[in-house]
Motif scaffolding. Structure first.
Motif, PDB file in Angstrom:
ATOM      1  N   ALA A 298       0.748  -1.325   0.117  1.00  0.00           N
ATOM      2  CA  ALA A 298       0.000  -0.082  -0.008  1.00  0.00           C
ATOM      3  C   ALA A 298       0.932   1.224  -0.051  1.00  0.00           C
ATOM      4  O   ALA A 298       0.396   2.178  -0.576  1.00  0.00           O
ATOM      5  CB  ALA A 298      -0.796  -0.010   1.331  1.00  0.00           C
ATOM      6  N   LEU A 299       1.788   1.110   0.751  1.00  0.00           N
ATOM      7  CA  LEU A 299       2.904   2.341   0.615  1.00  0.00           C
ATOM      8  C   LEU A 299       3.578   2.677  -0.595  1.00  0.00           C
ATOM      9  O   LEU A 299       3.676   3.595  -1.081  1.00  0.00           O
ATOM     10  CB  LEU A 299       3.950   2.302   1.946  1.00  0.00           C
ATOM     11  N   ARG A 300       4.039   1.626  -1.077  1.00  0.00           N
ATOM     12  CA  ARG A 300       4.658   1.567  -2.389  1.00  0.00           C
ATOM     13  C   ARG A 300       3.570   2.222  -3.508  1.00  0.00           C
ATOM     14  O   ARG A 300       3.833   3.144  -4.370  1.00  0.00           O
ATOM     15  CB  ARG A 300       4.941   0.172  -3.033  1.00  0.00           C
ATOM     16  N   SER A 301       2.386   1.857  -3.338  1.00  0.00           N
ATOM     17  CA  SER A 301       1.288   2.543  -4.392  1.00  0.00           C
ATOM     18  C   SER A 301       1.119   3.981  -3.854  1.00  0.00           C
ATOM     19  O   SER A 301       0.902   4.778  -4.880  1.00  0.00           O
ATOM     20  CB  SER A 301       0.109   1.753  -4.092  1.00  0.00           C
ATOM     21  N   LEU A 302       1.224   4.319  -2.585  1.00  0.00           N
ATOM     22  CA  LEU A 302       1.105   5.734  -2.381  1.00  0.00           C
ATOM     23  C   LEU A 302       2.349   6.537  -2.730  1.00  0.00           C
ATOM     24  O   LEU A 302       1.853   7.614  -3.263  1.00  0.00           O
ATOM     25  CB  LEU A 302       1.048   5.672  -0.651  1.00  0.00           C
ATOM     26  N   TYR A 303       3.311   6.113  -2.717  1.00  0.00           N
ATOM     27  CA  TYR A 303       4.469   6.682  -3.213  1.00  0.00           C
ATOM     28  C   TYR A 303       4.244   6.990  -4.764  1.00  0.00           C
ATOM     29  O   TYR A 303       4.923   7.943  -5.268  1.00  0.00           O
ATOM     30  CB  TYR A 303       5.822   6.016  -2.697  1.00  0.00           C
ATOM     31  N   GLU A 422       3.663  12.270   5.162  1.00  0.00           N
ATOM     32  CA  GLU A 422       3.411  11.867   6.531  1.00  0.00           C
ATOM     33  C   GLU A 422       3.887  10.186   6.593  1.00  0.00           C
ATOM     34  O   GLU A 422       4.482   9.943   7.641  1.00  0.00           O
ATOM     35  CB  GLU A 422       2.008  11.712   6.871  1.00  0.00           C
ATOM     36  N   ALA A 423       3.485   9.545   5.597  1.00  0.00           N
ATOM     37  CA  ALA A 423       3.955   8.044   5.754  1.00  0.00           C
ATOM     38  C   ALA A 423       5.644   7.907   5.576  1.00  0.00           C
ATOM     39  O   ALA A 423       5.935   7.075   6.359  1.00  0.00           O
ATOM     40  CB  ALA A 423       3.210   7.196   4.570  1.00  0.00           C
ATOM     41  N   ASP A 424       6.092   8.839   4.826  1.00  0.00           N
ATOM     42  CA  ASP A 424       7.520   8.783   4.659  1.00  0.00           C
ATOM     43  C   ASP A 424       7.996   8.911   6.162  1.00  0.00           C
ATOM     44  O   ASP A 424       9.001   8.501   6.398  1.00  0.00           O
ATOM     45  CB  ASP A 424       7.848   9.751   3.660  1.00  0.00           C
ATOM     46  N   LYS A 425       7.424  10.026   6.714  1.00  0.00           N
ATOM     47  CA  LYS A 425       8.002  10.535   8.237  1.00  0.00           C
ATOM     48  C   LYS A 425       7.552   9.362   9.027  1.00  0.00           C
ATOM     49  O   LYS A 425       8.539   8.810   9.817  1.00  0.00           O
ATOM     50  CB  LYS A 425       7.496  11.633   8.517  1.00  0.00           C
ATOM     51  N   ALA A 426       6.555   8.498   8.803  1.00  0.00           N
ATOM     52  CA  ALA A 426       6.299   7.215   9.701  1.00  0.00           C
ATOM     53  C   ALA A 426       7.524   6.111   9.513  1.00  0.00           C
ATOM     54  O   ALA A 426       7.492   5.482  10.584  1.00  0.00           O
ATOM     55  CB  ALA A 426       4.806   7.043   9.727  1.00  0.00           C
ATOM     56  N   VAL A 427       7.466   6.042   8.446  1.00  0.00           N
ATOM     57  CA  VAL A 427       8.598   4.790   8.242  1.00  0.00           C
ATOM     58  C   VAL A 427       9.891   5.258   9.027  1.00  0.00           C
ATOM     59  O   VAL A 427      10.493   4.406   9.448  1.00  0.00           O
ATOM     60  CB  VAL A 427       8.806   4.808   6.676  1.00  0.00           C
ATOM     61  N   TYR A 428      10.316   6.558   8.690  1.00  0.00           N
ATOM     62  CA  TYR A 428      11.509   6.892   9.564  1.00  0.00           C
ATOM     63  C   TYR A 428      11.408   6.645  10.932  1.00  0.00           C
ATOM     64  O   TYR A 428      12.173   6.221  11.540  1.00  0.00           O
ATOM     65  CB  TYR A 428      11.717   8.475   9.135  1.00  0.00           C
ATOM     66  N   GLU A 429      10.393   6.948  11.528  1.00  0.00           N
ATOM     67  CA  GLU A 429       9.829   6.902  12.909  1.00  0.00           C
ATOM     68  C   GLU A 429      10.015   5.328  13.417  1.00  0.00           C
ATOM     69  O   GLU A 429      10.742   4.877  14.229  1.00  0.00           O
ATOM     70  CB  GLU A 429       8.312   7.332  13.386  1.00  0.00           C
ATOM     71  N   MET A 442       4.896   0.733  18.368  1.00  0.00           N
ATOM     72  CA  MET A 442       3.357   0.651  18.096  1.00  0.00           C
ATOM     73  C   MET A 442       2.889   2.133  17.408  1.00  0.00           C
ATOM     74  O   MET A 442       2.004   2.084  16.759  1.00  0.00           O
ATOM     75  CB  MET A 442       2.661   0.141  19.189  1.00  0.00           C
ATOM     76  N   ILE A 443       3.367   3.233  17.771  1.00  0.00           N
ATOM     77  CA  ILE A 443       2.912   4.510  17.469  1.00  0.00           C
ATOM     78  C   ILE A 443       2.919   4.783  16.312  1.00  0.00           C
ATOM     79  O   ILE A 443       1.953   4.926  15.547  1.00  0.00           O
ATOM     80  CB  ILE A 443       3.672   5.593  18.360  1.00  0.00           C
ATOM     81  N   PRO A 444       4.027   4.600  15.476  1.00  0.00           N
ATOM     82  CA  PRO A 444       4.121   4.912  13.785  1.00  0.00           C
ATOM     83  C   PRO A 444       3.512   3.797  13.386  1.00  0.00           C
ATOM     84  O   PRO A 444       2.937   4.166  12.174  1.00  0.00           O
ATOM     85  CB  PRO A 444       5.616   5.067  13.675  1.00  0.00           C
ATOM     86  N   LEU A 445       3.544   2.505  13.658  1.00  0.00           N
ATOM     87  CA  LEU A 445       2.930   1.441  12.796  1.00  0.00           C
ATOM     88  C   LEU A 445       1.509   1.505  12.980  1.00  0.00           C
ATOM     89  O   LEU A 445       0.890   1.544  11.857  1.00  0.00           O
ATOM     90  CB  LEU A 445       3.163   0.065  13.717  1.00  0.00           C
ATOM     91  N   SER A 446       0.874   2.035  13.870  1.00  0.00           N
ATOM     92  CA  SER A 446      -0.518   2.349  14.105  1.00  0.00           C
ATOM     93  C   SER A 446      -0.859   3.525  12.923  1.00  0.00           C
ATOM     94  O   SER A 446      -2.125   3.482  12.441  1.00  0.00           O
ATOM     95  CB  SER A 446      -1.125   2.572  15.354  1.00  0.00           C
ATOM     96  N   LEU A 448       0.712   4.186  10.449  1.00  0.00           N
ATOM     97  CA  LEU A 448       0.853   3.625   8.838  1.00  0.00           C
ATOM     98  C   LEU A 448      -0.539   2.939   8.407  1.00  0.00           C
ATOM     99  O   LEU A 448      -0.789   2.621   7.330  1.00  0.00           O
ATOM    100  CB  LEU A 448       2.226   2.825   8.811  1.00  0.00           C
ATOM    101  N   SER A 449      -1.113   2.379   9.512  1.00  0.00           N
ATOM    102  CA  SER A 449      -2.227   1.472   9.024  1.00  0.00           C
ATOM    103  C   SER A 449      -3.354   2.430   8.679  1.00  0.00           C
ATOM    104  O   SER A 449      -4.026   2.107   7.619  1.00  0.00           O
ATOM    105  CB  SER A 449      -2.782   0.691  10.298  1.00  0.00           C
ATOM    106  N   ARG A 450      -3.472   3.585   9.225  1.00  0.00           N
ATOM    107  CA  ARG A 450      -4.382   4.608   8.928  1.00  0.00           C
ATOM    108  C   ARG A 450      -3.966   5.334   7.568  1.00  0.00           C
ATOM    109  O   ARG A 450      -4.760   5.330   6.466  1.00  0.00           O
ATOM    110  CB  ARG A 450      -4.555   5.635   9.888  1.00  0.00           C
TER     111      ARG A 450
END
Length: 455
Positions: A298-303, A422-429, A442-446, A448-450
């Motif tokens: 899903a992230l690859r598609s978003l990027y 945002e997702a890129d930042k969460a991946v870094y986190e 769990m914070i950035p993973l949750s 990323l689900s959204r």
């Protein structure tokens, strides 16, 4: 190596600002000069660390020297070096108050001492003669507060070129922006290889009696958790009004930066480059955080969609590392701090034109962190999770509304491009938390689900 070099090589890895922890050294060299030869003497050293992978870093290390041990400075002790008149005892000069006065003395005098040059801004009073008190909470840099008037930030890792923190504060000062602490001067040191001088330190107006944005936001979250039957907009500590004003302040800073420093519309190549960088960071993160795998497609598609987006972007100078810990609330409004960008990135990259959306995404991620950080203690509490999401959504929305109103733009946290940042930042986190605070992963993973689901 000399006794001084050996001493520094033993001491530096234990310092919070040293960024080479865990890396294997191939060698270390040092060169220094005296900035002041009174008692205690103050010397400044450039320490170059070379690693076995071929990379290197240069750090700035000021030392104070005493002829006898100072028990009150035992925690700042660096080591002892034998001299012609006996032992000389070296201390971390940024934690030795008696050795802090010369910095501002030289700045007021616009001195040149050896390779170091002092540049006062000439716009306000500099408290010459006062000692400075170190701020112990910092990591990559070291700061001294002089009374309630000025704060000196020492940049520990040196790179050729003007530090963005100095450059941007100077530009915003000329624009008379109300959301910064004024630049009082800066210090640079000539490069031994003939490259651009490196920025050593900057002096700013100190903002007393101000509240850290992170502390204010997390206090609001605690208030919400304490009121089990109230919604976020009903709690006395509701933060949404402050979030809206913070959005307005951020938009003001971005608007002035676009006026006084270069800016240009993004072209198609830029979108493709950004998409490629996001994807590359994701692929590298997957090797560190296996839990990212469920979101990867899903992230690859978003990027990938970033490369084809039609959302207009103006590239300009931005903050580069904006979050709630980088802002202060004063009696008159919000102050934005630390325009250095991410210190781990090369200085040339931090000075490149970027999109304000990166700053917006950083702040939106910070609201998520503020809302969810207490869930780490009770990860299986659905009521708290619901309330955290409610608080985050309310404050993210308020920030975007404040930014849109002040910036004359339509900014929505539902923007596909903003969501990708945002997702890129969460991946870094995720990578950061996996390496440093696994229980916070769990914070950035949750989030990323959204984000991966487009919510």
């Amino acid at each position: 190596m000399s006794a001084l070099t050996d001493m520094l090589a033993d001491w530096m890895p234990g310092q919070r600002w040293f960024g080479g922890k865990g890396r294997e050294w191939a060698g270390v060299t040092e060169e220094g000069f005296f900035l002041d030869q009174s008692d205690p003497a103050l010397s400044v050293h450039r320490v170059r660390v070379e690693y076995t992978d071929g990379a290197s870093d240069t750090y700035l290390v000021p030392l104070s020297w005493r002829s006898a041990p100072a028990e009150e400075l035992s925690t700042a002790f660096v080591g002892a070096v034998s001299g012609s008149h006996g032992e000389n005892y070296a201390y971390d000069a940024m934690r030795d108050r008696d050795a802090t006065v010369p910095w501002l003395t030289h700045l007021v005098a616009a001195s040149t001492v050896g390779p170091m040059r002092f540049h006062p801004a000439g716009v306000a009073y500099i408290p010459e003669g006062l000692p400075g008190d170190v701020i112990s909470t910092e990591q990559s840099n070291t700061s001294l507060v002089f009374g309630e008037t000025a704060i000196l930030k020492l940049f520990r890792r040196l790179e050729p070129g003007l530090n963005p923190d100095v450059e941007i504060h100077d530009a915003l000062r000329q624009a008379e922006n109300q959301h910064i602490a004024g630049l009082l001067g800066y210090i640079e040191v000539d490069d031994p290889n003939g490259l651009e001088p490196a920025t050593v330190a900057m002096l700013q107006t100190f903002v007393p009696n101000a509240s850290d944005g992170w502390r204010l936001a997390t206090s609001s979250v605690r208030d919400l958790y304490a009121e089990a039957d109230l919604h976020a907009d009903e709690v006395g500590g509701d933060f949404a009004g402050e979030s809206e004003r913070l959005g307005e302040a951020t938009a003001s800073v971005h608007a002035d930066l676009a006026q006084v420093l270069p800016s240009e519309p993004a072209d198609r190549d830029w979108y493709a480059t950004v998409a490629g960088q996001m994807t590359a960071r994701l692929e590298a993160a997957l090797a560190v955080v296996p839990d990212l795998a469920e979101h990867a497609d899903a992230l690859r598609s978003l990027y990938a969609a970033v490369a084809d987006t039609t959302e207009p972007v103006v590239r300009q100078r931005v903050h580069g590392d904006l979050h709630l810990g980088q802002v202060l609330r004063t009696t008159t409004g919000w102050i934005v701090l630390d325009f250095e960008g991410e210190p781990a990135r090369p200085l040339a990259e931090r000075r490149e034109l970027d999109t304000p959306l990166r700053d917006v995404a950083g702040m939106l991620r910070s609201f998520d962190y503020a809302a969810r950080h207490m869930l780490v203690e009770q990860p299986d509490d659905p009521q708290r999770a619901y309330r955290a999401q409610e608080w985050a959504e309310r404050n993210r929305r308020a920030f975007c509304e404040g930014y849109s109103a002040a910036g004359g733009v339509t900014l929505s946290s539902d923007s596909a491009l903003l969501r990708a940042f945002e997702a890129d930042k969460a991946v870094y986190e995720c990578v950061y938390e996996a390496r440093n605070r696994p229980h916070w992963l769990m914070i950035p993973l949750s989030s990323l689900s959204r984000l991966a689901a487009g919510n």
